[in-house]
Design a protein around this motif. Structure first.
Motif, PDB file in Angstrom:
ATOM      1  N   ASN A 293       0.864  -1.193   0.000  1.00 22.65           N
ATOM      2  CA  ASN A 293       0.000   0.000   0.000  1.00 22.65           C
ATOM      3  C   ASN A 293       0.899   1.242   0.000  1.00 22.65           C
ATOM      4  O   ASN A 293       2.138   1.110   0.092  1.00 22.65           O
ATOM      5  CB  ASN A 293      -0.985  -0.046   1.180  1.00 22.65           C
ATOM      6  N   PRO A 294       0.328   2.420  -0.095  1.00 17.75           N
ATOM      7  CA  PRO A 294       1.170   3.621  -0.173  1.00 17.75           C
ATOM      8  C   PRO A 294       2.110   3.777   1.012  1.00 17.75           C
ATOM      9  O   PRO A 294       3.191   4.363   0.893  1.00 17.75           O
ATOM     10  CB  PRO A 294       0.137   4.758  -0.208  1.00 17.75           C
ATOM     11  N   GLN A 295       1.747   3.224   2.168  1.00 15.00           N
ATOM     12  CA  GLN A 295       2.638   3.302   3.328  1.00 15.00           C
ATOM     13  C   GLN A 295       3.671   2.183   3.336  1.00 15.00           C
ATOM     14  O   GLN A 295       4.411   2.022   4.300  1.00 15.00           O
ATOM     15  CB  GLN A 295       1.826   3.242   4.629  1.00 15.00           C
ATOM     16  N   GLY A 296       3.662   1.378   2.291  1.00 13.29           N
ATOM     17  CA  GLY A 296       4.654   0.313   2.191  1.00 13.29           C
ATOM     18  C   GLY A 296       4.300  -0.939   2.966  1.00 13.29           C
ATOM     19  O   GLY A 296       5.190  -1.713   3.314  1.00 13.29           O
ATOM     20  N   MET A 297       3.018  -1.147   3.259  1.00  8.57           N
ATOM     21  CA  MET A 297       2.626  -2.374   3.943  1.00  8.57           C
ATOM     22  C   MET A 297       2.112  -3.401   2.926  1.00  8.57           C
ATOM     23  O   MET A 297       1.381  -3.070   1.994  1.00  8.57           O
ATOM     24  CB  MET A 297       1.524  -2.083   4.974  1.00  8.57           C
ATOM     25  N   PRO A 298       2.488  -4.685   3.143  1.00  8.15           N
ATOM     26  CA  PRO A 298       2.138  -5.723   2.164  1.00  8.15           C
ATOM     27  C   PRO A 298       0.639  -6.027   2.100  1.00  8.15           C
ATOM     28  O   PRO A 298      -0.066  -5.891   3.097  1.00  8.15           O
ATOM     29  CB  PRO A 298       2.891  -6.956   2.669  1.00  8.15           C
ATOM     30  N   ILE A 299       0.245  -6.447   0.915  1.00  6.86           N
ATOM     31  CA  ILE A 299      -1.149  -6.845   0.669  1.00  6.86           C
ATOM     32  C   ILE A 299      -1.127  -8.253   0.074  1.00  6.86           C
ATOM     33  O   ILE A 299      -0.293  -8.572  -0.777  1.00  6.86           O
ATOM     34  CB  ILE A 299      -1.821  -5.839  -0.298  1.00  6.86           C
ATOM     35  N   GLY A 300      -2.045  -9.091   0.554  1.00  9.22           N
ATOM     36  CA  GLY A 300      -2.065 -10.490   0.122  1.00  9.22           C
ATOM     37  C   GLY A 300      -3.181 -10.797  -0.862  1.00  9.22           C
ATOM     38  O   GLY A 300      -4.298 -10.316  -0.727  1.00  9.22           O
ATOM     39  N   LEU A 301      -2.839 -11.626  -1.847  1.00 10.02           N
ATOM     40  CA  LEU A 301      -3.806 -12.120  -2.829  1.00 10.02           C
ATOM     41  C   LEU A 301      -4.192 -13.537  -2.412  1.00 10.02           C
ATOM     42  O   LEU A 301      -3.324 -14.355  -2.104  1.00 10.02           O
ATOM     43  CB  LEU A 301      -3.141 -12.136  -4.214  1.00 10.02           C
ATOM     44  N   HIS A 302      -5.471 -13.802  -2.392  1.00 15.15           N
ATOM     45  CA  HIS A 302      -5.968 -15.075  -1.864  1.00 15.15           C
ATOM     46  C   HIS A 302      -6.570 -15.915  -2.974  1.00 15.15           C
ATOM     47  O   HIS A 302      -7.408 -15.438  -3.739  1.00 15.15           O
ATOM     48  CB  HIS A 302      -7.048 -14.770  -0.802  1.00 15.15           C
ATOM     49  N   LEU A 303      -6.131 -17.172  -3.086  1.00 15.46           N
ATOM     50  CA  LEU A 303      -6.714 -18.090  -4.060  1.00 15.46           C
ATOM     51  C   LEU A 303      -7.258 -19.311  -3.328  1.00 15.46           C
ATOM     52  O   LEU A 303      -6.595 -19.840  -2.436  1.00 15.46           O
ATOM     53  CB  LEU A 303      -5.654 -18.568  -5.064  1.00 15.46           C
ATOM     54  N   VAL A 304      -8.468 -19.717  -3.704  1.00 14.11           N
ATOM     55  CA  VAL A 304      -9.044 -20.950  -3.152  1.00 14.11           C
ATOM     56  C   VAL A 304      -9.273 -21.902  -4.314  1.00 14.11           C
ATOM     57  O   VAL A 304      -9.840 -21.518  -5.333  1.00 14.11           O
ATOM     58  CB  VAL A 304     -10.389 -20.685  -2.442  1.00 14.11           C
ATOM     59  N   ALA A 305      -8.808 -23.150  -4.147  1.00 13.27           N
ATOM     60  CA  ALA A 305      -8.931 -24.131  -5.232  1.00 13.27           C
ATOM     61  C   ALA A 305      -9.904 -25.238  -4.819  1.00 13.27           C
ATOM     62  O   ALA A 305     -10.226 -25.383  -3.638  1.00 13.27           O
ATOM     63  CB  ALA A 305      -7.558 -24.735  -5.527  1.00 13.27           C
ATOM     64  N   PRO A 306     -10.388 -26.020  -5.790  1.00 13.22           N
ATOM     65  CA  PRO A 306     -11.224 -27.162  -5.427  1.00 13.22           C
ATOM     66  C   PRO A 306     -10.436 -28.142  -4.555  1.00 13.22           C
ATOM     67  O   PRO A 306      -9.200 -28.155  -4.572  1.00 13.22           O
ATOM     68  CB  PRO A 306     -11.580 -27.792  -6.775  1.00 13.22           C
ATOM     69  N   TYR A 307     -11.189 -28.971  -3.826  1.00  9.68           N
ATOM     70  CA  TYR A 307     -10.616 -29.975  -2.939  1.00  9.68           C
ATOM     71  C   TYR A 307      -9.514 -30.781  -3.635  1.00  9.68           C
ATOM     72  O   TYR A 307      -9.705 -31.265  -4.757  1.00  9.68           O
ATOM     73  CB  TYR A 307     -11.756 -30.905  -2.502  1.00  9.68           C
ATOM     74  N   LEU A 308      -8.379 -30.865  -2.991  1.00  7.63           N
ATOM     75  CA  LEU A 308      -7.218 -31.631  -3.454  1.00  7.63           C
ATOM     76  C   LEU A 308      -6.557 -31.073  -4.718  1.00  7.63           C
ATOM     77  O   LEU A 308      -5.736 -31.745  -5.337  1.00  7.63           O
ATOM     78  CB  LEU A 308      -7.568 -33.114  -3.673  1.00  7.63           C
TER      79      LEU A 308
END
Lengths: 487, 484
Positions: free
Chosen positions: A445-460
């Motif tokens: 972000n503009p203050q230099g703090m990390p941002i996470g991208l989240h992925l959810v996949a099908p079972y297994l």
């Protein structure tokens, strides 16, 4: 060798095999960094001698060409995993004297692969928390801004990897405890499908939701670790009978034609604009790489947080009964009788958040309330899971932010449990549905703090999920960002 | 069958919960041994100790035994059954919860037929579920403290819950005996009540005979012998009737039976009862039993007591009394059949010997048939010597006594004690001739029609042969000679 602590596992692998460094040098380097940065409070226990001894053995194995892909590489374990002969506290006072007589399956699998244990990382007490502020052993600081929390409950592991105190660490995730701190600290964290990784020796919080996973710099590193961590364990009845996995071999596929589902409701209310903007950029990157976007609905996920806060405390209230001062752990010094001994030992041994959840869970399971709370939450859990089944008919993977905001300041939410619980709004549904999910760095972000991208996949479908994450990381370098003060 | 006490004007309603320790080699959720009587805490693994992080893994052998029981009582088997946690704090319960079964027990409704004073009666069995035993709290020898022995923790139990179908202490005892016989027949429980392998809680209530709704029940715990069951129930019936007749009311409560004082006393009332907060154990997925698993058990079921009884009556021509005695436990039935198979003797004669001589000796020495100093092989050899006329009945009893004292094998004893019967017709004939020549007076009396004197001749011949002459042959020869 400079910058060893900024290297990925694959890079350290080649250092070791080229003879650029020894396992002992690696261990010494990271042990030095742990000590030099102990103000982060990322570790509860470090046993230098033991670490160096393991490193020496690894060097012998490497010399004799008896090593595996991970031999000689150090890592840290969340203090929720039992480690033979080492203090195992689970972040609680009630276990402040507990030396485990056995290794958790996760620990023994990684040790057998030749990895060297650097120590045990700090965590929210019994993994109950989203900021690492409930630990009896003190708050952990976020390496990107030491006034901010690292997230939780695997906050020590996230901070350690982020600040280069360990090249990788283990974590556990019941409602987001790997992914949320990974997002807050700018690293990659994976929660596998329920049953992939043995829970034996991992101190239980909510048995039907708990799952161990790797926390590392890259998806490629996470895959390497997962290849070793996964597998059937006869000591865990919920462990899947599965063929040996090789996620590392599946990373190189193109993502051309990938259909990414966006749950509309995750992008509206409660999401900080700066997080939304970064995620939008990530989506565009993925589109450029050949993916297409589809809108999906996960209507029941709106109720995931209340559902979770019935089920997880219910299981926890029972799981934590064994901490009674009778056989191990803290026992009150003075007491009148048995009841008093239980009451005092547990009152002194558990912190506020743990007590709060034991009370919520006990209430939810009480006769007369069971149907209204526990049974209803179980039904809701099935609905949430069904939503995912439907959604995956339209898409291959589901994308969202990992958290609604970047890491918040220490003490900002400690007096407001509900606000704290809402941190896990995007991560909890995957636990309830037993699905694999990953958080990976998407920018600052503009203050230099990390941002996470989240992925959810099908079972297994961890293989596909890690493949997508790896391809994303080949096209971006957010995962290369390193907190300035620790470079 | 025990005494039947009547309580005029009152009906007694009894249901039993029986905890049967299953005879598996290892515990129900850990690999630790189930052996009894070893040094405290040597048979407890990290799982039994409830250490942080450990997990249960169900022992399929315990499920196999439970299904065996279910099939034997013609019960519905729940092919999907669920383990649940029963939560309460106690120092000998390491995890703070007991893993049991609540909503879906492995064995559903079944039935057991018992014999009562008024004929046969069917007792309903509500359910039987698997659970783990707790450890033991030891209050002696620790100077005001309590010692915990977790050897027993995790031993598999099958809790068998009956319907409230019994109407007297005697019926309850008959049910309990039948159940005991069944689980030992099935070889799923060693039946040792003193060691607690088979123990029972009794739910008792009383109501006036014309009242429809059930009276308030109490549960009496800690009953570990057939005699105590009867006493505890009768005590409880009388206590409840006295209470009501004095204008009081029975309180729903758990009571503890004290075998020294033969009384029950209050342990905790309904208000103090635990809220066990049962919920499905998330560490154990539902247990799903394949149809083939159940079919295999059905095919390997041993012959059950009723079937054995009928076969004994039909095949061995036993009367019902003998057949009942000889099928009362599986070791007795096995012993009997082994003797029948090994000996030439008639099955009925064998039955007489076992229910007579052997049972008397066992009773006098307070022994079970498994502990008999006379093996089935020895017993068969003994009966063979009777069948081939080597021994008379009287001599055989002497040999039996010697066998019991472990004085050697049958033929050695016969040899040593010079007990061989004289069966050679020539030898006996010469003795008979000598007697008839000597006793002319009595021969004359016999000729005159005095039949009673025949016994005198038999006595003389037996005396002259020092008791060794075969009585049958003596009779036969005397008859022939006297009627010539």
């Amino acid at each position: 060798m400079k910058n060893l602590h900024q290297k990925t596992l694959t890079e350290l692998q080649s250092c070791l095999s080229n003879g650029d460094c020894s396992s002992q040098e690696l261990a010494e380097h990271f042990l030095y960094r742990i000590e030099a940065n102990d103000q982060l409070n990322a570790f509860i226990t470090v046993d230098e001698q033991r670490t160096l001894e393991q490193a020496k053995q690894a060097d012998v194995a490497l010399k004799d060409n008896l090593g595996s892909a991970l031999t000689g590489i150090p890592l840290a374990h969340k203090d929720i995993f039992c480690t033979d002969g080492l203090l195992t506290t689970c972040g609680s006072k009630i276990l402040n004297n507990f030396i485990s007589p056995y290794d958790a399956t996760v620990v023994s699998r990684l040790s057998h692969a030749g990895m060297v244990t650097l120590g045990k990382t700090n965590m929210d007490e019994f993994a109950m928390g989203s900021s690492n502020e409930t630990s009896y052993y003190g708050v952990v600081s976020n390496p990107w801004n030491t006034n901010a929390v690292p997230g939780g409950s695997s906050g020590g592991s996230a901070a350690a990897v982020s600040a280069g105190l360990a090249p990788a660490a283990t974590g556990t995730d019941t409602g987001g405890s790997i992914r949320q701190p990974a997002a807050f600290c700018g690293i990659t964290g994976v929660k596998p499908s329920y049953g992939r990784v043995s829970r034996y020796g991992m101190i239980a919080f909510a048995s039907s939701l708990d799952q161990a996973g790797p926390m590392a710099r890259t998806a490629e590193d996470a895959a390497l670790l997962l290849d070793v961590m996964c597998g059937f364990d006869e000591h865990d009845s919920t462990s899947l009978r599965q063929d040996p996995v090789n996620f590392s071999a599946q990373l190189d596929k193109s993502i051309e034609g990938l259909k990414i589902g966006l749950p509309k409701s995750f992008f509206s209310q409660g999401l900080d604009a700066e997080v939304g903007d970064v995620i939008d950029t990530s989506i565009k990157t993925l589109e450029k790489m050949g993916a297409t976007i589809v809108d999906i609905n996960l209507p029941s996920s709106e109720l995931a947080v209340p559902c979770y806060y019935v089920l997880a405390p219910a299981e926890a209230s029972s799981n934590l009964s064994r901490f009674d001062g009778v056989r191990f752990g803290h026992r009150a010094k003075e007491y009148d009788d048995l009841g008093d001994m239980y009451q005092k030992s547990r009152s002194e041994g558990f912190g506020d958040e743990v007590k709060r959840r034991i009370m919520i869970g006990t209430y939810a399971l009480s006769s007369g309330y069971y149907d209204a709370y526990y049974s209803k939450a179980q039904k809701l859990r099935r609905l949430i899971s069904n939503d995912f089944d439907l959604a995956f008919k339209q898409c291959d993977i589901i994308l969202s932010p990992t958290t609604p905001s970047v890491a918040f300041d220490k003490n900002a939410k400690t007096d407001d449990p509900i606000a704290m619980y809402l941190n896990d709004i995007y991560t909890i549904p995957a636990n309830l549905a037993g699905l694999p999910a990953i958080s990976l760095p998407a920018g600052l972000n503009p203050q230099g703090m990390p941002i996470g991208l989240h992925l959810v996949a099908p079972y297994l479908e961890e293989g596909r999920m890690l493949n997508i994450a790896h391809q994303f990381q080949l096209n971006t370098d957010f995962h290369r960002a390193f907190p300035e003060n620790y470079a | 069958m025990g005494s039947v006490i009547n309580y005029p004007g009152w009906e007694v309603v009894i249901g039993l919960e029986v905890h049967t320790q299953l005879k598996t080699k290892s515990k129900i959720f850990s690999g630790a041994s189930t052996e009894f009587g070893l040094e405290p805490n040597t048979q407890a693994s990290s799982v039994d100790l409830g250490l942080p992080g450990v997990l249960p893994v169900a022992n399929l052998e315990a499920a196999r035994m439970a299904v065996k029981f279910g099939l034997a009582i013609d019960a519905h088997i729940n092919r999907t059954n669920v383990f649940a946690r029963k939560n309460y704090f106690y120092p000998d319960l390491p995890k703070g919860y007991q893993i049991s079964q609540m909503d879906l027990p492995i064995v559903g409704e079944g039935k057991l037929t018992i014999s009562t004073a008024n004929g046969e009666k069917v007792i309903g069995i509500t359910r039987a579920h698997l659970e783990e035993d707790a450890g033991k709290s030891l209050h002696e020898d620790f100077q005001g403290m309590t010692g915990i022995d977790l050897n027993r923790a995790g031993t598999p139990l099958l809790e068998i819950v009956s319907e409230p179908d019994m109407r007297s202490a005697a019926e309850a005892v008959a049910y309990l005996r039948k159940l005991h016989s069944l689980v030992t027949y099935l070889e799923i429980c060693d039946g040792n009540m003193q060691e607690g392998s088979f123990r029972c809680d009794a739910n008792v209530s009383v109501r006036p005979v014309d009242q429809k709704e059930l009276g308030t029940r109490t549960e009496s715990k800690n009953i570990n012998s057939f005699r105590f069951v009867e006493r505890a129930i009768d005590y409880e019936i009388e206590r409840q009737i006295d209470l009501i007749e004095d204008g009081g009311t029975v309180v729903q409560e758990t009571r503890l039976y004290d075998p020294d004082k033969h009384e029950t006393r209050s342990m905790r009332s309904k208000e103090e009862a635990h809220d066990y907060r049962y919920f499905p154990d998330p560490d154990l997925p539902p247990m799903i039993l394949e149809k083939s698993f159940i079919d295999n058990i059905r095919q390997s079921l041993p012959e059950l007591p009723e079937a054995k009884f009928i076969r004994f009556v039909e095949d061995y021509k036993l009367n019902e009394e003998d057949a009942t005695l000889l099928t009362s436990t599986r070791p007795i039935a096995d012993y009997y059949e082994q003797v029948v198979n090994l000996s030439e003797a008639d099955a009925k004669v064998t039955a007489n010997w076992i229910t007579g001589e052997l049972f008397a000796a066992l009773n006098n020495n307070d022994l079970e048939i498994q502990q008999s100093p006379v093996s089935a092989e020895q017993f068969a050899a003994l009966l063979n010597r009777v069948a081939d006329n080597t021994l008379s009945g009287k001599m055989a009893k002497q040999v039996f006594t010697a066998l019991w004292k472990k004085e050697g094998q049958v033929d050695d004893i016969i040899e040593k004690q010079g007990l061989k019967q004289i069966t050679d017709s020539g030898t006996i004939e010469s003795i008979v001739d000598e007697v008839l020549t000597r006793c002319t007076e009595q021969v004359q009396q016999h000729k005159d029609g005095n039949e009673k004197v025949f016994g005198f001749f038999v006595g003389q011949v037996m005396q002259a042969s020092k008791g060794k002459a075969n009585p049958g042959k003596v009779n036969q020869l005397l008859k022939t000679k006297l009627n010539q």
